[in-house]
Design an enzyme around this catalytic site. Structure first.
Site, PDB file in Angstrom:
ATOM      1  N   THR A 182      -7.098  -2.863   7.919  1.00  0.00           N
ATOM      2  CA  THR A 182      -7.692  -1.900   6.994  1.00  0.00           C
ATOM      3  C   THR A 182      -9.039  -2.451   6.551  1.00  0.00           C
ATOM      4  OG1 THR A 182      -6.280  -3.055   5.415  1.00  0.00           O
ATOM      5  CG2 THR A 182      -5.574  -0.863   6.100  1.00  0.00           C
ATOM      6  N   ASP A 183      -9.659  -1.766   5.592  1.00  0.00           N
ATOM      7  CA  ASP A 183     -10.987  -2.193   5.128  1.00  0.00           C
ATOM      8  C   ASP A 183     -10.885  -3.471   4.300  1.00  0.00           C
ATOM      9  OD1 ASP A 183     -11.246   1.287   4.499  1.00  0.00           O
ATOM     10  OD2 ASP A 183     -11.983   0.202   6.255  1.00  0.00           O
ATOM     11  N   ASP A 209      -7.307  -5.687  13.790  1.00  0.00           N
ATOM     12  CA  ASP A 209      -7.212  -4.231  13.652  1.00  0.00           C
ATOM     13  C   ASP A 209      -6.675  -3.965  12.255  1.00  0.00           C
ATOM     14  OD1 ASP A 209      -5.097  -1.697  15.292  1.00  0.00           O
ATOM     15  OD2 ASP A 209      -6.637  -1.574  13.728  1.00  0.00           O
ATOM     16  N   GLN A 241       0.856  -1.201   0.000  1.00  0.00           N
ATOM     17  CA  GLN A 241       0.000   0.000   0.000  1.00  0.00           C
ATOM     18  C   GLN A 241       0.890   1.247   0.000  1.00  0.00           C
ATOM     19  OE1 GLN A 241      -2.139  -0.933   3.663  1.00  0.00           O
ATOM     20  NE2 GLN A 241      -0.161  -1.543   4.504  1.00  0.00           N
TER      21      GLN A 241
HETATM   22  N1  SAM Z   1      -7.307   1.691  12.551  1.00  0.00           N
HETATM   23  C1  SAM Z   1      -7.316   1.294  11.181  1.00  0.00           C
HETATM   24  C2  SAM Z   1      -8.690   1.059  10.611  1.00  0.00           C
HETATM   25  O1  SAM Z   1      -9.635   0.849  11.387  1.00  0.00           O
HETATM   26  O2  SAM Z   1      -8.810   1.115   9.378  1.00  0.00           O
HETATM   27  C3  SAM Z   1      -6.426   0.109  11.032  1.00  0.00           C
HETATM   28  C4  SAM Z   1      -5.058   0.506  11.386  1.00  0.00           C
HETATM   29  S1  SAM Z   1      -3.817  -0.621  11.036  1.00  0.00           S
HETATM   30  C5  SAM Z   1      -2.602   0.450  10.524  1.00  0.00           C
HETATM   31  C6  SAM Z   1      -4.342  -1.460   9.590  1.00  0.00           C
HETATM   32  C7  SAM Z   1      -3.285  -2.474   9.230  1.00  0.00           C
HETATM   33  O3  SAM Z   1      -3.852  -3.640   8.646  1.00  0.00           O
HETATM   34  C8  SAM Z   1      -2.275  -1.947   8.207  1.00  0.00           C
HETATM   35  O4  SAM Z   1      -1.045  -1.719   8.847  1.00  0.00           O
HETATM   36  C9  SAM Z   1      -2.180  -3.067   7.173  1.00  0.00           C
HETATM   37  O5  SAM Z   1      -0.864  -3.293   6.737  1.00  0.00           O
HETATM   38  C10 SAM Z   1      -2.755  -4.233   7.943  1.00  0.00           C
HETATM   39  N2  SAM Z   1      -3.234  -5.346   7.118  1.00  0.00           N
HETATM   40  C11 SAM Z   1      -4.062  -5.298   6.052  1.00  0.00           C
HETATM   41  N3  SAM Z   1      -4.251  -6.540   5.553  1.00  0.00           N
HETATM   42  C12 SAM Z   1      -3.530  -7.402   6.351  1.00  0.00           C
HETATM   43  C13 SAM Z   1      -3.324  -8.810   6.358  1.00  0.00           C
HETATM   44  N4  SAM Z   1      -3.897  -9.611   5.446  1.00  0.00           N
HETATM   45  N5  SAM Z   1      -2.532  -9.343   7.327  1.00  0.00           N
HETATM   46  C14 SAM Z   1      -1.946  -8.533   8.256  1.00  0.00           C
HETATM   47  N6  SAM Z   1      -2.098  -7.185   8.301  1.00  0.00           N
HETATM   48  C15 SAM Z   1      -2.887  -6.637   7.337  1.00  0.00           C
END
Ligand code: SAM
Length: 293
Positions: free
Chosen positions: A170-171, A168, A43
């Site tokens: 992303t979408d 926690d 990303q």
């Molecule tokens: N607070 C945010 C929200 O509600 O949208 C989320 C914050 S956190 C930074 C979101 C994290 O999910 C990102 O760092 C992203 O890299 C991680 N992420 C997305 N897909 C993932 C996966 N398949 N496995 C592990 N982490 C993932």
């Protein structure tokens, strides 16, 4: 969520506002300057210094975390579940790369291990630089920070080995998409101990109710025995109204540890969570009562 850094207001120059447009609404923060930008394997990670909200992290154009108000999200993604569980020892956070949820979980002295599994190490690297206050517990010996796909991690997790799983992420787009389906929920159910609790950020009840319902139905389909919806304010996300969904591996949700919650809220100087907030956050407005039957 679509994003544009162009200001939605024609008489503001592009470099004054960082605006996220979503579901026919726009949310913007006035920015002082862009601090960093890096395209990771997963990303686009951007960091801005804002006028009033401290630093702001955007992932693929979506607001993720700001200095000023991230406590709302990180406290509410962790403490309701941890004070509902009788004695959580082993916690897994899927995503959470900004390390704010990790910091909140590690406040609980009985917790013995917290695995944080984020797919993108660039998010944590940027958080260490621009949100150091969220990363201050990263050296806790109980913290095990790994960079891997949470889908794979849960597929390989041992049966009955985890007390609380917090997603926690992303979408449900891009790398996050596979964290919202039956196969992932099945692995999480299997990996939880019998009194285990699954927690997932479940988007905006106002804007994303169909998705929220799909998530709930899928959790029940795979065998989670009871669900609890948690509402909380989250100003920088679309609509400013966010949620998490808690799911129990077996039995029904019982009373949370109210006295422990209040003692901790004072001792830890939490900014939002306490037992009153816990009760209020799990109360359902009528349109959700109707939607969740
Ligand atoms: N607070 C945010 C929200 O509600 O949208 C989320 C914050 S956190 C930074 C979101 C994290 O999910 C990102 O760092 C992203 O890299 C991680 N992420 C997305 N897909 C993932 C996966 N398949 N496995 C592990 N982490 C993932």
């Amino acid at each position: 969520m679509a994003n544009t850094t162009e200001s939605s207001n024609p008489n503001l120059s592009n470099d004054e506002w960082c605006t996220e447009i979503n579901n026919g609404a726009a949310f913007g923060l006035k920015i002082k300057k862009k601090l960093a930008t890096k395209q990771s394997d997963f990303q686009l990670v951007e960091i801005y210094e804002t006028e009033e909200f401290g630093n702001l992290m955007m992932l693929d154009g979506c607001t993720m975390v700001s200095t000023r108000e991230n406590f709302l999200y990180h406290e509410m993604m962790s403490h309701p579940a941890l004070f509902t569980h009788k004695n959580p020892k082993n916690v897994v956070i899927i995503g959470g790369g900004d390390c704010g949820t990790l910091k909140e979980v590690l406040r609980h002295p009985n917790v013995e291990t917290v695995h944080q599994i984020d797919i993108d190490k660039v998010v944590t690297e940027m958080s260490e630089l621009y949100f150091p206050e969220l990363c201050e517990s990263n050296d806790d010996p109980r913290a095990i920070i790994k960079f891997d796909d949470g889908i794979k991690f849960m597929a390989e997790a041992k049966d009955n080995s985890i007390d609380i799983i917090i997603v926690d992420s992303t979408d449900p787009v891009g790398p996050g998409e596979g964290l919202f389906n039956h196969a992932f929920y099945r692995n999480c159910l299997r990996a939880l101990r019998s009194d285990g609790i699954f927690v997932q950020q479940s988007e905006s009840p106002l804007l994303h109710l169909p998705l929220l319902k799909e998530m709930r139905d899928a959790m029940l389909d795979v065998g989670f025995s009871d669900l609890q919806h948690v509402n909380f304010p989250q100003m920088i996300y679309p609509s400013g109204w966010w949620s998490s969904t808690l799911a129990k591996k077996s039995g029904a949700f019982e009373e949370f540890r109210k006295e422990d919650a209040d003692k901790a809220a004072l001792q830890w100087q939490l900014n939002y969570y306490n037992s009153d907030i816990h009760v209020g956050a799990t109360a359902l407005p009528n349109f959700l009562k109707r939607a969740f039957v």
